[in-house]
Design a protein around this motif. Structure first.
Motif, PDB file in Angstrom:
ATOM      1  N   UNK A   1     -36.663  -3.166 -20.293  1.00  0.00           N
ATOM      2  CA  UNK A   1     -37.415  -4.422 -20.230  1.00  0.00           C
ATOM      3  C   UNK A   1     -36.833  -5.468 -21.182  1.00  0.00           C
ATOM      4  N   UNK A   2     -36.391  -5.049 -22.365  1.00  0.00           N
ATOM      5  CA  UNK A   2     -35.756  -5.979 -23.292  1.00  0.00           C
ATOM      6  C   UNK A   2     -34.468  -6.542 -22.697  1.00  0.00           C
ATOM      7  N   UNK A   3     -33.682  -5.675 -22.049  1.00  0.00           N
ATOM      8  CA  UNK A   3     -32.442  -6.133 -21.424  1.00  0.00           C
ATOM      9  C   UNK A   3     -32.684  -7.107 -20.287  1.00  0.00           C
ATOM     10  N   UNK A   4     -33.679  -6.817 -19.451  1.00  0.00           N
ATOM     11  CA  UNK A   4     -34.002  -7.707 -18.330  1.00  0.00           C
ATOM     12  C   UNK A   4     -34.408  -9.081 -18.847  1.00  0.00           C
ATOM     13  N   UNK A   5     -35.234  -9.111 -19.891  1.00  0.00           N
ATOM     14  CA  UNK A   5     -35.713 -10.379 -20.428  1.00  0.00           C
ATOM     15  C   UNK A   5     -34.615 -11.148 -21.162  1.00  0.00           C
TER      16      UNK A   5
ATOM     17  N   UNK B   1     -30.880 -10.731 -20.808  1.00  0.00           N
ATOM     18  CA  UNK B   1     -29.672 -11.093 -20.063  1.00  0.00           C
ATOM     19  C   UNK B   1     -29.954 -11.431 -18.604  1.00  0.00           C
ATOM     20  N   UNK B   2     -31.202 -11.219 -18.152  1.00  0.00           N
ATOM     21  CA  UNK B   2     -31.562 -11.557 -16.780  1.00  0.00           C
ATOM     22  C   UNK B   2     -31.511 -10.355 -15.854  1.00  0.00           C
ATOM     23  N   UNK B   3     -32.351 -10.349 -14.796  1.00  0.00           N
ATOM     24  CA  UNK B   3     -32.412  -9.218 -13.867  1.00  0.00           C
ATOM     25  C   UNK B   3     -31.089  -8.878 -13.174  1.00  0.00           C
ATOM     26  N   UNK B   4     -30.322  -9.858 -12.647  1.00  0.00           N
ATOM     27  CA  UNK B   4     -29.099  -9.472 -11.924  1.00  0.00           C
ATOM     28  C   UNK B   4     -28.104  -8.711 -12.796  1.00  0.00           C
ATOM     29  N   UNK B   5     -27.871  -9.191 -14.020  1.00  0.00           N
ATOM     30  CA  UNK B   5     -26.923  -8.496 -14.906  1.00  0.00           C
ATOM     31  C   UNK B   5     -27.465  -7.134 -15.329  1.00  0.00           C
ATOM     32  N   UNK B   6     -28.760  -7.057 -15.589  1.00  0.00           N
ATOM     33  CA  UNK B   6     -29.347  -5.779 -16.002  1.00  0.00           C
ATOM     34  C   UNK B   6     -29.224  -4.742 -14.894  1.00  0.00           C
ATOM     35  N   UNK B   7     -29.414  -5.175 -13.631  1.00  0.00           N
ATOM     36  CA  UNK B   7     -29.398  -4.233 -12.509  1.00  0.00           C
ATOM     37  C   UNK B   7     -28.061  -3.521 -12.382  1.00  0.00           C
ATOM     38  N   UNK B   8     -26.971  -4.188 -12.773  1.00  0.00           N
ATOM     39  CA  UNK B   8     -25.637  -3.583 -12.666  1.00  0.00           C
ATOM     40  C   UNK B   8     -25.551  -2.287 -13.476  1.00  0.00           C
ATOM     41  N   UNK B   9     -26.255  -2.229 -14.609  1.00  0.00           N
ATOM     42  CA  UNK B   9     -26.158  -1.065 -15.491  1.00  0.00           C
ATOM     43  C   UNK B   9     -26.791   0.186 -14.878  1.00  0.00           C
ATOM     44  N   UNK B  10     -27.653   0.001 -13.861  1.00  0.00           N
ATOM     45  CA  UNK B  10     -28.249   1.156 -13.193  1.00  0.00           C
ATOM     46  C   UNK B  10     -27.186   2.037 -12.552  1.00  0.00           C
TER      47      UNK B  10
ATOM     48  N   UNK C   1     -21.492   1.266  -2.804  1.00  0.00           N
ATOM     49  CA  UNK C   1     -21.251   0.114  -1.928  1.00  0.00           C
ATOM     50  C   UNK C   1     -22.560  -0.424  -1.374  1.00  0.00           C
ATOM     51  N   UNK C   2     -23.444   0.478  -0.982  1.00  0.00           N
ATOM     52  CA  UNK C   2     -24.742   0.054  -0.463  1.00  0.00           C
ATOM     53  C   UNK C   2     -25.573  -0.675  -1.500  1.00  0.00           C
ATOM     54  N   UNK C   3     -25.569  -0.151  -2.724  1.00  0.00           N
ATOM     55  CA  UNK C   3     -26.322  -0.795  -3.808  1.00  0.00           C
ATOM     56  C   UNK C   3     -25.779  -2.188  -4.119  1.00  0.00           C
ATOM     57  N   UNK C   4     -24.449  -2.301  -4.159  1.00  0.00           N
ATOM     58  CA  UNK C   4     -23.838  -3.600  -4.455  1.00  0.00           C
ATOM     59  C   UNK C   4     -24.204  -4.628  -3.387  1.00  0.00           C
ATOM     60  N   UNK C   5     -24.104  -4.236  -2.115  1.00  0.00           N
ATOM     61  CA  UNK C   5     -24.438  -5.162  -1.030  1.00  0.00           C
ATOM     62  C   UNK C   5     -25.916  -5.521  -1.034  1.00  0.00           C
ATOM     63  N   UNK C   6     -26.771  -4.496  -1.182  1.00  0.00           N
ATOM     64  CA  UNK C   6     -28.212  -4.732  -1.104  1.00  0.00           C
ATOM     65  C   UNK C   6     -28.721  -5.575  -2.262  1.00  0.00           C
ATOM     66  N   UNK C   7     -28.229  -5.299  -3.463  1.00  0.00           N
ATOM     67  CA  UNK C   7     -28.729  -6.044  -4.621  1.00  0.00           C
ATOM     68  C   UNK C   7     -28.122  -7.441  -4.697  1.00  0.00           C
ATOM     69  N   UNK C   8     -26.897  -7.602  -4.224  1.00  0.00           N
ATOM     70  CA  UNK C   8     -26.309  -8.944  -4.202  1.00  0.00           C
ATOM     71  C   UNK C   8     -26.998  -9.815  -3.163  1.00  0.00           C
ATOM     72  N   UNK C   9     -27.361  -9.221  -2.037  1.00  0.00           N
ATOM     73  CA  UNK C   9     -27.984  -9.997  -0.962  1.00  0.00           C
ATOM     74  C   UNK C   9     -29.423 -10.346  -1.273  1.00  0.00           C
ATOM     75  N   UNK C  10     -30.090  -9.523  -2.071  1.00  0.00           N
ATOM     76  CA  UNK C  10     -31.505  -9.774  -2.316  1.00  0.00           C
ATOM     77  C   UNK C  10     -31.868  -9.802  -3.770  1.00  0.00           C
ATOM     78  N   UNK C  11     -30.982 -10.327  -4.628  1.00  0.00           N
ATOM     79  CA  UNK C  11     -31.220 -10.305  -6.071  1.00  0.00           C
ATOM     80  C   UNK C  11     -32.150 -11.442  -6.485  1.00  0.00           C
ATOM     81  N   UNK C  12     -33.429 -11.117  -6.462  1.00  0.00           N
ATOM     82  CA  UNK C  12     -34.411 -12.048  -7.001  1.00  0.00           C
ATOM     83  C   UNK C  12     -34.987 -11.480  -8.288  1.00  0.00           C
ATOM     84  N   UNK C  13     -34.999 -10.172  -8.383  1.00  0.00           N
ATOM     85  CA  UNK C  13     -35.493  -9.529  -9.593  1.00  0.00           C
ATOM     86  C   UNK C  13     -34.884  -8.156  -9.669  1.00  0.00           C
ATOM     87  N   UNK C  14     -34.764  -7.663 -10.899  1.00  0.00           N
ATOM     88  CA  UNK C  14     -34.253  -6.309 -11.078  1.00  0.00           C
ATOM     89  C   UNK C  14     -35.307  -5.325 -10.615  1.00  0.00           C
ATOM     90  N   UNK C  15     -34.907  -4.277  -9.872  1.00  0.00           N
ATOM     91  CA  UNK C  15     -35.878  -3.308  -9.410  1.00  0.00           C
ATOM     92  C   UNK C  15     -36.503  -2.554 -10.554  1.00  0.00           C
TER      93      UNK C  15
END
Length: 313
Positions: A248-252, A254-263, A295-309
């Motif tokens: 939660x600290x990371x999301x707040x 650096x932002x959700x899109x950058x944080x999601x990459x670390x998953x 590959x699926x995660x990259x496509x899905x999160x890039x196409x619908x990145x409004x918030x980190x899951x």
């Protein structure tokens, strides 16, 4: 150091990125430690006592908030109970049950598809628009899961010979997908610490009857020794409390899109740790399935990145 300078230190991106690297390491450790200790601690005992220990640590800090917001909690008790059932109650219980019959690497690879299940459940239950690239990403990730579950052999699927643990892990991520959708539909206006403490309390109560049934009729529980106490402390503190706080600290910060990459680091860390501590080896189906999932995660999160899951704690 003054409180003001300490506060600015915690807001620095470097510290946030360090926490975002540690978080998937802790999640990977959850799968590896579970797989390594599941013969000493039954899965339901593992899930129940993990949350009891976490609750004991959090309660002194979270109880004042629970008291202050007791009216909201009382009014939204049904929603909070449903949320606790699918997250605290079901997800980790199923993950630890999966550890009895599949590898830590498989657990981590399937667990990495949580964003895909969140997107899929949001489309099915909330009517969220799914873009073509996102749909392609979901399809690739599903093929990746099937590759891992089938161990690269079509006959495993057609002959219904999949490892039970893999299918249980699919049920676990499906449960987390439901939790994430419900969290959006039935958002509860509580501060994060109050919400987390309440969820753990309700989730432990959900697990309790299943734990007692297993204790009395099936597993007989476990003996509390150093060998069993340390894993339980790890489950409670690292993939539970600290991972939740770091994420939660990371999301707040650096932002959700950058944080999601670390998953995406979770299965990488899990395969390394499982190789070192459990002597698990990677097969070609792990590589193929992992690449499809990535590959699926990259496509899905890039196409619908409004918030980190949302991620499990």
């Amino acid at each position: 150091m003054s409180s003001e300078s300490a506060g600015s230190l915690f807001k620095t991106p470097g510290l946030a990125y360090a926490g975002l690297v540690l978080t998937p390491l802790f999640w990977a450790g959850n799968a590896v430690v579970a797989r390594g200790t599941v013969e000493s601690i039954p899965p339901l005992s593992m899930a129940f006592w993990r949350w009891v220990i976490a609750l004991a640590i959090l309660l002194p800090f979270g109880l004042p908030g629970i008291w202050r917001h007791r009216q909201i909690i009382r009014q939204r008790l049904g929603s909070m109970l449903a949320l606790a059932t699918f997250s605290v109650g079901a997800f980790n219980s199923l993950l630890y049950l999966a550890a009895t019959s599949t590898t830590a690497t498989n657990i981590a690879l399937i667990n990495a598809t949580i964003p895909i299940f969140v997107a899929l459940m949001s489309w099915l239950l909330l009517g969220d628009r799914t873009r073509p690239l996102q749909a392609l990403g979901i399809a690739l990730a599903v093929f990746g899961i099937l590759t891992v579950v089938a161990r690269g052999e079509l006959a495993v699927l057609t002959g219904l010979q999949a490892q039970p643990g893999d299918l249980i892990m699919v049920a676990a991520v499906f449960s987390w997908g439901l939790f994430s959708v419900l969290l959006r539909r039935q958002a509860v206006p509580l501060p994060p610490l109050t919400f987390l403490t309440t969820q753990i309390l309700l989730g432990a109560l959900v697990i309790l009857p299943f734990y007692l049934t297993d204790l009395m009729l099936f597993s007989g529980g476990f003996h509390l020794t150093g060998k069993t106490a340390l894993p339980l402390l790890y489950f409670a503190v690292f993939p539970g409390i600290l991972a939740y706080a770091f994420w939660n600290h990371g999301v707040h910060t650096v932002g959700p899109p950058r944080a999601a990459i670390f998953m995406y680091l979770t299965p990488v860390f899990a395969s390394i740790l499982a190789g070192i501590f459990l002597n698990e080896s990677l097969g070609l189906f792990h590589v193929a399935g992992g690449l499809l999932i990535l590959a699926g995660l990259l496509l899905a999160t890039r196409a619908g990145r409004t918030a980190a899951p949302h991620k499990p704690g």
